[in-house]
Write a protein that holds these residues in place. Sequence first.
Motif, PDB file in Angstrom:
ATOM      1  N   LYS A 137      24.972  49.337  13.082  1.00 43.69           N
ATOM      2  CA  LYS A 137      25.680  50.383  12.359  1.00 43.69           C
ATOM      3  C   LYS A 137      25.572  51.732  13.082  1.00 43.69           C
ATOM      4  O   LYS A 137      26.556  52.427  13.285  1.00 43.69           O
ATOM      5  CB  LYS A 137      25.073  50.480  10.957  1.00 43.69           C
ATOM      6  CG  LYS A 137      25.897  51.280   9.991  1.00 43.69           C
ATOM      7  CD  LYS A 137      25.215  51.329   8.618  1.00 43.69           C
ATOM      8  CE  LYS A 137      25.119  52.753   8.158  1.00 43.69           C
ATOM      9  NZ  LYS A 137      24.015  53.000   7.241  1.00 43.69           N
ATOM     10  N   GLN A 146      28.291  54.281  14.999  1.00 45.40           N
ATOM     11  CA  GLN A 146      28.440  55.681  14.589  1.00 45.40           C
ATOM     12  C   GLN A 146      28.291  56.628  15.772  1.00 45.40           C
ATOM     13  O   GLN A 146      29.088  57.549  15.947  1.00 45.40           O
ATOM     14  CB  GLN A 146      27.377  56.022  13.529  1.00 45.40           C
ATOM     15  CG  GLN A 146      27.524  55.210  12.261  1.00 45.40           C
ATOM     16  CD  GLN A 146      26.991  55.935  11.046  1.00 45.40           C
ATOM     17  OE1 GLN A 146      26.425  57.020  11.143  1.00 45.40           O
ATOM     18  NE2 GLN A 146      27.189  55.344   9.884  1.00 45.40           N
ATOM     19  N   ASP A 174      31.777  56.659   6.079  1.00 44.08           N
ATOM     20  CA  ASP A 174      30.589  55.814   6.297  1.00 44.08           C
ATOM     21  C   ASP A 174      30.420  55.404   7.757  1.00 44.08           C
ATOM     22  O   ASP A 174      29.347  54.966   8.152  1.00 44.08           O
ATOM     23  CB  ASP A 174      30.673  54.495   5.500  1.00 44.08           C
ATOM     24  CG  ASP A 174      30.949  54.720   4.041  1.00 44.08           C
ATOM     25  OD1 ASP A 174      30.766  55.870   3.604  1.00 44.08           O
ATOM     26  OD2 ASP A 174      31.344  53.766   3.362  1.00 44.08           O
ATOM     27  N   LYS A 229      28.787  58.996   9.195  1.00 42.48           N
ATOM     28  CA  LYS A 229      27.978  59.916   8.391  1.00 42.48           C
ATOM     29  C   LYS A 229      26.494  59.996   8.789  1.00 42.48           C
ATOM     30  O   LYS A 229      25.964  61.085   8.983  1.00 42.48           O
ATOM     31  CB  LYS A 229      28.101  59.534   6.920  1.00 42.48           C
ATOM     32  CG  LYS A 229      27.724  60.657   5.992  1.00 42.48           C
ATOM     33  CD  LYS A 229      27.994  60.261   4.557  1.00 42.48           C
ATOM     34  CE  LYS A 229      27.229  61.149   3.601  1.00 42.48           C
ATOM     35  NZ  LYS A 229      27.377  60.699   2.214  1.00 42.48           N
ATOM     36  N   THR A 230      25.840  58.853   8.915  1.00 40.68           N
ATOM     37  CA  THR A 230      24.393  58.871   9.167  1.00 40.68           C
ATOM     38  C   THR A 230      24.052  59.523  10.505  1.00 40.68           C
ATOM     39  O   THR A 230      23.168  60.380  10.590  1.00 40.68           O
ATOM     40  CB  THR A 230      23.823  57.436   9.123  1.00 40.68           C
ATOM     41  OG1 THR A 230      24.356  56.773   7.978  1.00 40.68           O
ATOM     42  CG2 THR A 230      22.309  57.442   9.041  1.00 40.68           C
TER      43      THR A 230
END
Lengths: 120, 230
Positions: free
Chosen positions: A2, A6, A50, A53-54
Amino acid sequence: MKLLKQFLLIMLVTCTGEIIRYVVPLPIPASIYGLVLMFILLYTGVIKLDQVKTAAQFLIEIMPVMFIPAAVALMDSWSALQPILIPALVTIIVCNIVVMVVTGKTAEFIIKKDRKGEKA
Amino acid sequence: MNEFFASSTTIGVVLSLLFYYFGIFLKNKFKSSLINPLLISIALTLVFLLVFKIDYASYNNSGKYLSYLLTPATVSLAIPLYMEIERMKKNIKAILISIFVGSITSMTVILIMAFLFRFDHATYITFLPKSITTAIGMSISQELGGIVPITVAAIIVTGIFGNISAEGVLKIAKIEDPVAKGLAIGTSAHAIGTSKAMEIGEVEGAMSSLSIVTAGIITVVLANVWAMFL
């Protein structure tokens, strides 16, 4: 995977910003093109919140430390700055306070006026 | 020591993070907003380099990796901005007008100060783009005939001062609306101010990010006009 995705998306948009900077002959930095491009991609739904975002939150949280090397570089421009130190500091401090207050007051004035307009 | 710094790719990063973390520790311990972790980390890094006689170039051999992250971090500011899109749409008039007024105010105050201190044209141009983000400010200074390293220094000092003073100035001026606070910080103190706005709140951070972009672009155009005044 993930976070890898990102980070990839953020770097990809940043790199596209650099490409725009390279092609367009304006004094606008790659970071600003990248910021606007990222905003457009989110707005149009090409990138979902999503999906970035992180990693973005991580970068934003540690952002203040990224300014330390540039500020420490003042030790090298010290000799150029020293002869005009007092006028420079007075200019910076006065300008900073005036701009902050004027911008904030202007914004608050319009926001309050608009809210009254809505109620009426 | 200098030689080690020149060969290391991490020591500058570690020192910066460590000193910043120490600043946060002090701030939490004394519960005072007067203690600014950014200012503490800059001061401690400077003292450290001077005491151990380390050149900036040696420190920056590793420190540059922090600066490297600034571009993707600035791009990331689009995320909190997008999260506040409804507020942005609702306040678009206040946003555009106040940033425009703020940018003009910045250049006008510099002009007045330039008259007051009898700056020559080059010195005036050097300070003219000091409220906006470094990369745009540098290009304006270069293009209009300013002294670029001093412009960079002025931009950094402006940002740090804005970062430190924001909470106090806004409180004294009784600016309480989160949108107005964010716009005030971003227009006066660009990205360094924005990192403080992010700490204050999400709305403040988003509006401050928006101001970096908008004020930067307005200043690119209008600096050409203000350059003719002195």
